[in-house]
Design a protein around this motif. Structure first.
Motif, mmCIF file in Angstrom:
data_model
loop_
_atom_site.group_PDB
_atom_site.id
_atom_site.type_symbol
_atom_site.label_atom_id
_atom_site.label_comp_id
_atom_site.label_asym_id
_atom_site.label_seq_id
_atom_site.Cartn_x
_atom_site.Cartn_y
_atom_site.Cartn_z
ATOM 1 N N PHE A 139 0.809 -1.213 0.000
ATOM 2 C CA PHE A 139 0.000 0.000 0.000
ATOM 3 C C PHE A 139 0.846 1.270 0.000
ATOM 4 O O PHE A 139 0.301 2.366 0.005
ATOM 5 N N SER A 179 -14.875 5.767 1.653
ATOM 6 C CA SER A 179 -14.373 5.750 0.276
ATOM 7 C C SER A 179 -15.275 4.981 -0.669
ATOM 8 O O SER A 179 -15.355 5.292 -1.864
ATOM 9 N N MET A 213 -12.073 2.645 4.532
ATOM 10 C CA MET A 213 -11.857 1.941 3.270
ATOM 11 C C MET A 213 -12.172 0.452 3.405
ATOM 12 O O MET A 213 -11.591 -0.392 2.715
ATOM 13 N N SER A 214 -13.121 0.138 4.264
ATOM 14 C CA SER A 214 -13.420 -1.267 4.535
ATOM 15 C C SER A 214 -13.723 -2.069 3.280
ATOM 16 O O SER A 214 -13.382 -3.248 3.191
ATOM 17 N N ILE A 217 -10.194 -1.184 0.224
ATOM 18 C CA ILE A 217 -8.762 -1.115 0.513
ATOM 19 C C ILE A 217 -8.003 -2.139 -0.333
ATOM 20 O O ILE A 217 -8.475 -3.254 -0.573
ATOM 21 N N ILE A 226 -6.417 5.698 7.780
ATOM 22 C CA ILE A 226 -7.193 4.814 6.915
ATOM 23 C C ILE A 226 -7.514 3.577 7.739
ATOM 24 O O ILE A 226 -6.627 3.020 8.389
ATOM 25 N N ALA A 241 -10.006 -0.237 7.918
ATOM 26 C CA ALA A 241 -10.783 -1.178 7.108
ATOM 27 C C ALA A 241 -11.020 -2.476 7.860
ATOM 28 O O ALA A 241 -10.067 -3.099 8.337
#
Length: 361
Positions: free
Chosen positions: A61, A149, A173-174, A177, A190, A192
């Motif tokens: 990432f 997101s 961002m679950s 991502i 961030i 998730a």
């Protein structure tokens, strides 16, 4: 073994290769004579798993060195409360972008903690689009700006993110991502839940800039302080060890597939098959989300009647498709095409949609 065409919204598909590897190591992990679920989280073997998963997250990432990677419990829903508990300051409202059901849950939790404002909302459009960047108005003294997101229920996704300057940008961002490259340095946080793109339920990944992870208010319990988990490298208490192990395997799978940029192209190729079936149907299928806000993870669409939609779901299930019924709050149909959903499943769905239209159009 017949595998289902799994389009569940979450918990969702996990790569077959990952499941098979976990199966091989399930009873005896690396010659330890026990499963990863049975061993101490203080053991060298498990610490290696924990460290490798964090390292892979950083690598794939592009996470800068001044960020912490934490594996926490309680799902994204706990983060809805934990974030304002740690970061919402008196006299500095928390700003939220309201794009649907998941953003709404985050807003409700923040209101229990302190002052919140809505920086933008697409409620008037029934959340079938995300706001443009120019619509997002953030107070100059805001503690942070929070956005979702990707909204799994409406099937909308941010294609670009706002520049918030010195105000931390926070993203749930679950559901997307690692589905596409993101400039992590634009974000303060961030987070998730793992059960859509990272592995099984039980662990939540939190990526947080170091300065935000430090100095958590001492007035909140230790378990709810980011500082606690950042200092302990996610080992303050017994972690969801098997879930973290599975995340590590999924990250290795993404790396073997060529990384996040390659995953994005793969996802777009998959999604295009289904959107093309919708757009080329002459109105038989109707996409729900505004074209500019369409999600690459959750495709939402309708048919001419609820009766026809029920027939679609029934016939799809008979042919091995799972999870195509829309969320109970909005109805309709939904195909979730997360990273682990194979291209072949999307090809099969696109063909089923065309066949169904021929028989019922």
């Amino acid at each position: 073994m017949a595998r289902a065409y799994n389009f569940n919204a979450g918990p969702a598909a996990i790569p077959l290769e990952v499941l098979q590897q976990a199966q091989e190591q399930f009873v005896d992990y690396h010659g330890a004579g026990m499963s990863i679920m049975e061993m101490s989280h203080r053991s060298a073997l498990y610490e290696d798993v924990n460290n490798e998963a964090q390292s892979l997250m950083r690598e794939l990432f592009g996470i800068p060195n001044n960020y912490k990677v934490m594996f926490l419990q309680g799902g994204a829903s706990t983060q809805f409360a934990m974030l304002p508990m740690n970061l919402l300051r008196e006299g500095q409202p928390a700003a939220y972008v309201h794009t649907g059901a998941w953003a709404d849950k985050a807003i409700k939790e923040a209101k229990l903690i302190g002052e919140t404002v809505i920086a933008a909302s697409t409620a008037d459009d029934k959340f079938m689009r995300v706001p443009s960047l120019s619509e997002i108005v953030v107070p100059a003294n805001a503690s942070y700006l929070h956005l979702t997101s990707n909204e799994t229920i409406g099937g909308t996704q941010f294609q670009e993110f706002p520049d918030t300057g010195n105000i931390p940008l926070i993203a749930d961002m679950s559901s997307d991502i690692l589905s596409r490259p993101v400039d992590v340095s634009k974000f303060g946080v961030i987070y998730a839940g793992a059960q859509k793109n990272l592995g099984p339920s039980g662990v939540t990944v939190v990526i947080m800039r170091e300065d935000l992870a430090q100095g958590s208010p001492k007035s909140i319990p230790a378990m709810f302080r980011y500082e606690t988990h950042a200092k302990a490298k996610s080992l303050y208490n017994t972690p969801p060890s098997f879930s973290v192990y599975m995340v590590s395997l999924v990250l290795k799978w993404i790396k073997a597939k060529g990384g996040v940029a390659q995953m994005e192209q793969y996802n777009r190729d998959k999604t295009k098959l289904i959107y093309d079936a919708i757009d080329g149907s002459g109105g038989f299928y109707k996409g729900c989300a505004d074209a500019k806000s369409r999600s690459v993870m959750n495709i939402t669409f309708r048919l001419g009647s609820e009766e026809l939609e029920n027939q679609f779901v029934k016939e799809s299930e008979q042919q091995g498709f799972v999870g195509l019924k829309g969320h109970r709050d909005v109805g309709g149909l939904r195909a979730s095409t997360y990273n682990a959903v194979p291209l072949e499943s999307c090809q099969a769905l696109a063909q089923f949609m065309k066949d169904f239209q021929q028989r019922n159009g």
